[in-house]
Design a protein around this motif. Sequence first.
Motif, PDB file in Angstrom:
ATOM      1  N   MET A   1       0.847  -1.184   0.000  1.00 50.83           N
ATOM      2  CA  MET A   1       0.000   0.000   0.000  1.00 50.83           C
ATOM      3  C   MET A   1       0.889   1.243   0.000  1.00 50.83           C
ATOM      4  O   MET A   1       1.737   1.426   0.872  1.00 50.83           O
ATOM      5  CB  MET A   1      -0.899  -0.029   1.232  1.00 50.83           C
ATOM      6  CG  MET A   1      -1.896   1.068   1.286  1.00 50.83           C
ATOM      7  SD  MET A   1      -3.004   0.694   2.660  1.00 50.83           S
ATOM      8  CE  MET A   1      -3.761   2.239   2.846  1.00 50.83           C
ATOM      9  N   GLU A   2       0.701   2.099  -0.980  1.00 50.78           N
ATOM     10  CA  GLU A   2       1.520   3.296  -1.116  1.00 50.78           C
ATOM     11  C   GLU A   2       1.051   4.381  -0.144  1.00 50.78           C
ATOM     12  O   GLU A   2      -0.141   4.576   0.063  1.00 50.78           O
ATOM     13  CB  GLU A   2       1.432   3.818  -2.545  1.00 50.78           C
ATOM     14  CG  GLU A   2       2.394   4.939  -2.807  1.00 50.78           C
ATOM     15  CD  GLU A   2       2.405   5.346  -4.262  1.00 50.78           C
ATOM     16  OE1 GLU A   2       2.456   6.551  -4.509  1.00 50.78           O
ATOM     17  OE2 GLU A   2       2.346   4.449  -5.127  1.00 50.78           O
ATOM     18  N   LYS A   3       2.007   5.068   0.432  1.00 44.85           N
ATOM     19  CA  LYS A   3       1.698   6.140   1.366  1.00 44.85           C
ATOM     20  C   LYS A   3       1.078   7.320   0.617  1.00 44.85           C
ATOM     21  O   LYS A   3       1.529   7.679  -0.466  1.00 44.85           O
ATOM     22  CB  LYS A   3       2.983   6.587   2.076  1.00 44.85           C
ATOM     23  CG  LYS A   3       2.771   7.624   3.133  1.00 44.85           C
ATOM     24  CD  LYS A   3       4.054   7.915   3.880  1.00 44.85           C
ATOM     25  CE  LYS A   3       3.802   8.945   4.949  1.00 44.85           C
ATOM     26  NZ  LYS A   3       4.979   9.220   5.754  1.00 44.85           N
ATOM     27  N   THR A   4       0.053   7.912   1.191  1.00 45.79           N
ATOM     28  CA  THR A   4      -0.562   9.089   0.584  1.00 45.79           C
ATOM     29  C   THR A   4      -0.092  10.331   1.334  1.00 45.79           C
ATOM     30  O   THR A   4       0.184  10.294   2.537  1.00 45.79           O
ATOM     31  CB  THR A   4      -2.101   9.017   0.627  1.00 45.79           C
ATOM     32  OG1 THR A   4      -2.516   8.897   1.984  1.00 45.79           O
ATOM     33  CG2 THR A   4      -2.607   7.834  -0.174  1.00 45.79           C
ATOM     34  N   TYR A   5       0.015  11.405   0.607  1.00 41.22           N
ATOM     35  CA  TYR A   5       0.491  12.662   1.173  1.00 41.22           C
ATOM     36  C   TYR A   5      -0.567  13.735   0.980  1.00 41.22           C
ATOM     37  O   TYR A   5      -1.183  13.820  -0.078  1.00 41.22           O
ATOM     38  CB  TYR A   5       1.781  13.105   0.483  1.00 41.22           C
ATOM     39  CG  TYR A   5       2.914  12.111   0.607  1.00 41.22           C
ATOM     40  CD1 TYR A   5       3.758  12.130   1.702  1.00 41.22           C
ATOM     41  CD2 TYR A   5       3.132  11.161  -0.378  1.00 41.22           C
ATOM     42  CE1 TYR A   5       4.799  11.232   1.828  1.00 41.22           C
ATOM     43  CE2 TYR A   5       4.173  10.252  -0.270  1.00 41.22           C
ATOM     44  CZ  TYR A   5       5.004  10.291   0.829  1.00 41.22           C
ATOM     45  OH  TYR A   5       6.030   9.394   0.944  1.00 41.22           O
TER      46      TYR A   5
ATOM     47  N   GLN B   1       6.666  16.588   1.263  1.00 46.13           N
ATOM     48  CA  GLN B   1       6.658  15.419   2.148  1.00 46.13           C
ATOM     49  C   GLN B   1       7.220  14.201   1.418  1.00 46.13           C
ATOM     50  O   GLN B   1       8.021  13.445   1.988  1.00 46.13           O
ATOM     51  CB  GLN B   1       5.236  15.124   2.625  1.00 46.13           C
ATOM     52  CG  GLN B   1       4.655  16.201   3.509  1.00 46.13           C
ATOM     53  CD  GLN B   1       3.196  15.958   3.788  1.00 46.13           C
ATOM     54  OE1 GLN B   1       2.785  14.837   4.086  1.00 46.13           O
ATOM     55  NE2 GLN B   1       2.393  17.011   3.685  1.00 46.13           N
ATOM     56  N   ARG B   2       6.814  14.026   0.170  1.00 44.10           N
ATOM     57  CA  ARG B   2       7.305  12.906  -0.630  1.00 44.10           C
ATOM     58  C   ARG B   2       8.827  13.012  -0.783  1.00 44.10           C
ATOM     59  O   ARG B   2       9.551  12.032  -0.640  1.00 44.10           O
ATOM     60  CB  ARG B   2       6.615  12.918  -1.998  1.00 44.10           C
ATOM     61  CG  ARG B   2       6.816  11.678  -2.804  1.00 44.10           C
ATOM     62  CD  ARG B   2       6.000  11.683  -4.102  1.00 44.10           C
ATOM     63  NE  ARG B   2       4.566  11.751  -3.847  1.00 44.10           N
ATOM     64  CZ  ARG B   2       3.784  12.838  -4.071  1.00 44.10           C
ATOM     65  NH1 ARG B   2       4.299  13.921  -4.586  1.00 44.10           N
ATOM     66  NH2 ARG B   2       2.501  12.800  -3.805  1.00 44.10           N
ATOM     67  N   HIS B   3       9.309  14.237  -1.037  1.00 44.09           N
ATOM     68  CA  HIS B   3      10.750  14.469  -1.184  1.00 44.09           C
ATOM     69  C   HIS B   3      11.479  14.179   0.130  1.00 44.09           C
ATOM     70  O   HIS B   3      12.526  13.518   0.135  1.00 44.09           O
ATOM     71  CB  HIS B   3      10.996  15.910  -1.631  1.00 44.09           C
ATOM     72  CG  HIS B   3      12.431  16.244  -1.847  1.00 44.09           C
ATOM     73  ND1 HIS B   3      13.185  15.693  -2.865  1.00 44.09           N
ATOM     74  CD2 HIS B   3      13.267  17.058  -1.165  1.00 44.09           C
ATOM     75  CE1 HIS B   3      14.416  16.158  -2.795  1.00 44.09           C
ATOM     76  NE2 HIS B   3      14.486  16.997  -1.770  1.00 44.09           N
ATOM     77  N   PHE B   4      10.946  14.654   1.250  1.00 44.88           N
ATOM     78  CA  PHE B   4      11.549  14.384   2.561  1.00 44.88           C
ATOM     79  C   PHE B   4      11.663  12.881   2.784  1.00 44.88           C
ATOM     80  O   PHE B   4      12.694  12.383   3.232  1.00 44.88           O
ATOM     81  CB  PHE B   4      10.702  15.004   3.681  1.00 44.88           C
ATOM     82  CG  PHE B   4      11.082  16.412   4.059  1.00 44.88           C
ATOM     83  CD1 PHE B   4      11.288  17.394   3.093  1.00 44.88           C
ATOM     84  CD2 PHE B   4      11.221  16.767   5.381  1.00 44.88           C
ATOM     85  CE1 PHE B   4      11.619  18.685   3.440  1.00 44.88           C
ATOM     86  CE2 PHE B   4      11.561  18.055   5.744  1.00 44.88           C
ATOM     87  CZ  PHE B   4      11.760  19.019   4.769  1.00 44.88           C
ATOM     88  N   ASP B   5      10.582  12.159   2.487  1.00 42.67           N
ATOM     89  CA  ASP B   5      10.594  10.703   2.654  1.00 42.67           C
ATOM     90  C   ASP B   5      11.654  10.049   1.768  1.00 42.67           C
ATOM     91  O   ASP B   5      12.348   9.128   2.197  1.00 42.67           O
ATOM     92  CB  ASP B   5       9.228  10.100   2.352  1.00 42.67           C
ATOM     93  CG  ASP B   5       8.245  10.211   3.512  1.00 42.67           C
ATOM     94  OD1 ASP B   5       8.674  10.620   4.620  1.00 42.67           O
ATOM     95  OD2 ASP B   5       7.058   9.898   3.315  1.00 42.67           O
ATOM     96  N   SER B   6      11.795  10.538   0.537  1.00 38.82           N
ATOM     97  CA  SER B   6      12.775   9.944  -0.376  1.00 38.82           C
ATOM     98  C   SER B   6      14.209  10.156   0.123  1.00 38.82           C
ATOM     99  O   SER B   6      15.097   9.373  -0.185  1.00 38.82           O
ATOM    100  CB  SER B   6      12.622  10.511  -1.783  1.00 38.82           C
ATOM    101  OG  SER B   6      13.106  11.833  -1.860  1.00 38.82           O
TER     102      SER B   6
END
Length: 72
Positions: free
Chosen positions: A1-5, A26-31
């Motif tokens: 399940m992919e995380k939603t932002y 947020q996606r960039h921080f996670d990456s």
Amino acid sequence: MEKTYEDITIVCKDCGKEFVFEAGQQRHFDSLGFTNQPVRCKECRDKKKAERNNHETNDFTRSHQDDYSQAA
């Protein structure tokens, strides 16, 4: 399940202004592996970074001035 932002509104711990931590950020921080949300707005982050860099430069200059004064 992919995380939603979703965009999140955060209050800056330094100036108290609200800023938006956008879904793309947020996606960039996670990456990058960051696990915490930002606590400062961009202006305060930039100000803190400039103060830190200025302090490090002053420490470097001071330490080298000490080296030269002791050599004389």
